[in-house]
Enzyme design. Structure first.
Site, mmCIF file in Angstrom:
data_model
loop_
_atom_site.group_PDB
_atom_site.id
_atom_site.type_symbol
_atom_site.label_atom_id
_atom_site.label_comp_id
_atom_site.label_asym_id
_atom_site.label_seq_id
_atom_site.Cartn_x
_atom_site.Cartn_y
_atom_site.Cartn_z
ATOM 1 N N GLU A 92 0.824 -1.199 0.000
ATOM 2 C CA GLU A 92 0.000 0.000 0.000
ATOM 3 C C GLU A 92 0.863 1.257 0.000
ATOM 4 O O GLU A 92 1.931 1.278 0.611
ATOM 5 C CB GLU A 92 -0.860 0.012 1.262
ATOM 6 N N CYS A 105 3.374 8.266 1.278
ATOM 7 C CA CYS A 105 3.832 7.345 2.328
ATOM 8 C C CYS A 105 4.090 6.005 1.646
ATOM 9 O O CYS A 105 3.158 5.368 1.147
ATOM 10 C CB CYS A 105 2.755 7.234 3.399
ATOM 11 N N CYS A 112 5.633 -7.696 7.215
ATOM 12 C CA CYS A 112 6.658 -7.189 8.139
ATOM 13 C C CYS A 112 6.982 -8.249 9.181
ATOM 14 O O CYS A 112 6.122 -9.026 9.568
ATOM 15 C CB CYS A 112 6.129 -5.927 8.829
ATOM 16 N N CYS A 116 4.363 -5.869 15.528
ATOM 17 C CA CYS A 116 3.732 -4.927 16.467
ATOM 18 C C CYS A 116 2.246 -5.301 16.568
ATOM 19 O O CYS A 116 1.590 -5.481 15.537
ATOM 20 C CB CYS A 116 3.870 -3.491 15.958
ATOM 21 N N CYS A 119 -0.816 -3.528 14.692
ATOM 22 C CA CYS A 119 -0.642 -3.211 13.275
ATOM 23 C C CYS A 119 -1.103 -4.361 12.386
ATOM 24 O O CYS A 119 -0.725 -5.515 12.601
ATOM 25 C CB CYS A 119 0.835 -2.909 13.027
ATOM 26 N N CYS A 330 -2.079 1.205 8.119
ATOM 27 C CA CYS A 330 -1.214 0.429 7.238
ATOM 28 C C CYS A 330 -1.495 -1.064 7.283
ATOM 29 O O CYS A 330 -1.645 -1.651 8.324
ATOM 30 C CB CYS A 330 0.235 0.777 7.567
#
Ligand code: SF4
Length: 342
Positions: A92, A105, A112, A116, A119, A330
């Site tokens: 994205e 951005c 990832c 976290c 997220c 995100c």
């Protein structure tokens, strides 16, 4: 045969390409001009190279630009683009207009590793590093490319976990032979990878944003597992030791969760640990994501938190929540795309 992409190569890499196919060194600079200073889509358009040279170049190479596959637009003007990368993954990219500024951005990884817990990208797990081509194509192939004034590496992924490709993209953005952007227009964020911060500070002049979210190790560990090996104190020590010039900004991102990290105890500790560091805190109100047990604080509590930090001498701002109606947190859009039935 799959052709190699020229877009995303540094000048040194283009010199190596020129050498490989028997072109003089200056051809690399001409190719860089076409790639980064003119709006071309194909080698055929590089008209100051001879027809023969373009033919030789086209045998193994292509420019390598590709448009987004989808877009959603928020009522506040924010747009979220979906790009296909690494054959069958999605990332994205957000376009965020704000008066005279227009910020892009970008994502640096598909998924990832950092995990976290607040997220959506973290929940996808890691799917691969983006190449410099895939990082910069988000910028160049965005329909608003010519309006862009600022760039933040705050999309999917941990930029310092893909540092080589990120540094190459910064080199292309800020070099005179590339886009010639001032490094002060670019901010790279990190969860706080110690080795990565050292290398990034030494090799680039762009701004750094560290995701803090709590001044307390134990609490931060629950939010961001990476805290186990990269503590706040170690991160702050590196920043203190590094000579940060006046042009460069260090900021700390602080997602505010209701009842979790918004107490007077947090304010006091933030003031203590950031004492002596020239920095600012950006507060972001938590965006709800599916399945999260957290709550967003209300606006008045957020403003009080900000004012209390300002009163302690820490420059603090609240980052406006943008694109809430298009699931701009995100990782949400790409997760939906990836889970669509084929
Ligand atoms: S917040 Fe950033 S570093 Fe953490 S899991 Fe999400 S994308 Fe990765």
């Amino acid at each position: 045969m799959l052709k190699e992409r020229l877009y995303g190569k540094t000048l040194n890499e283009l010199i190596a390409v020129a050498k490989r196919i028997g072109l003089p060194g200056f051809a690399a600079k001409q190719i860089a001009d076409w790639l980064y200073k003119k709006e071309i889509q194909s080698i055929e358009e590089m008209t100051n190279l001879s027809k023969k040279t373009r033919e030789i170049l086209s045998t193994d190479y292509e420019v390598g630009l590709y448009p987004p596959v989808n877009v959603s637009e928020s009522s506040d003007g924010t747009r979220k683009y979906l790009y296909k990368v690494l054959k069958d993954k999605y990332i994205e990219t957000a376009y965020i207009p704000d008066n005279e500024r227009a910020t892009i951005c970008v994502s640096s990884q598909a998924g990832c590793k950092m995990g976290c817990i607040f997220c959506m990208t973290g929940k996808q797990g890691f799917q691969g590093n983006l190449s410099t081509n895939e990082i910069l194509n988000q910028f160049r192939s965005m329909p608003e490319f010519l309006n862009l004034t600022n760039m933040v590496y705050m999309g999917m992924g941990e930029p310092l976990d893909n540092l080589n490709e990120v540094l190459k993209s910064l080199e292309i953005l800020t070099s005179e032979w590339g886009y010639g952007w001032s490094p002060t227009r670019i901010t790279v964020s990190t969860v706080g990878l110690i080795a990565g911060i050292k290398e990034f500070l030494a090799k680039s002049r762009c701004h750094l944003a560290v995701s803090l979210h709590s001044p307390f190790d134990e609490e931060r560990k629950k939010l961001m597992p990476i805290q186990r090996t990269n503590t706040v104190e170690e991160v702050l020590d590196i920043i203190r030791e590094f000579e940060i010039n006046n042009q460069r900004r260090i900021s700390f991102e602080y997602i505010l969760f209701k009842g979790l990290n918004d107490t007077p105890r947090h304010i006091k500790e933030l003031a203590r640990i950031l004492n002596g560091i020239k920095c600012r805190i950006n507060i972001i109100r938590f965006h709800q994501i599916p399945g999260a047990q957290f709550q967003s604080p209300d606006l008045s509590a957020t403003i009080s938190f900000k004012e209390a930090l300002n009163a302690k001498g820490i420059l603090t701002t609240i980052r406006a929540s943008r694109g809430v109606d298009i699931q701009a947190a995100c990782g949400l859009l790409s997760t939906i795309e990836q889970n669509k039935p084929v």
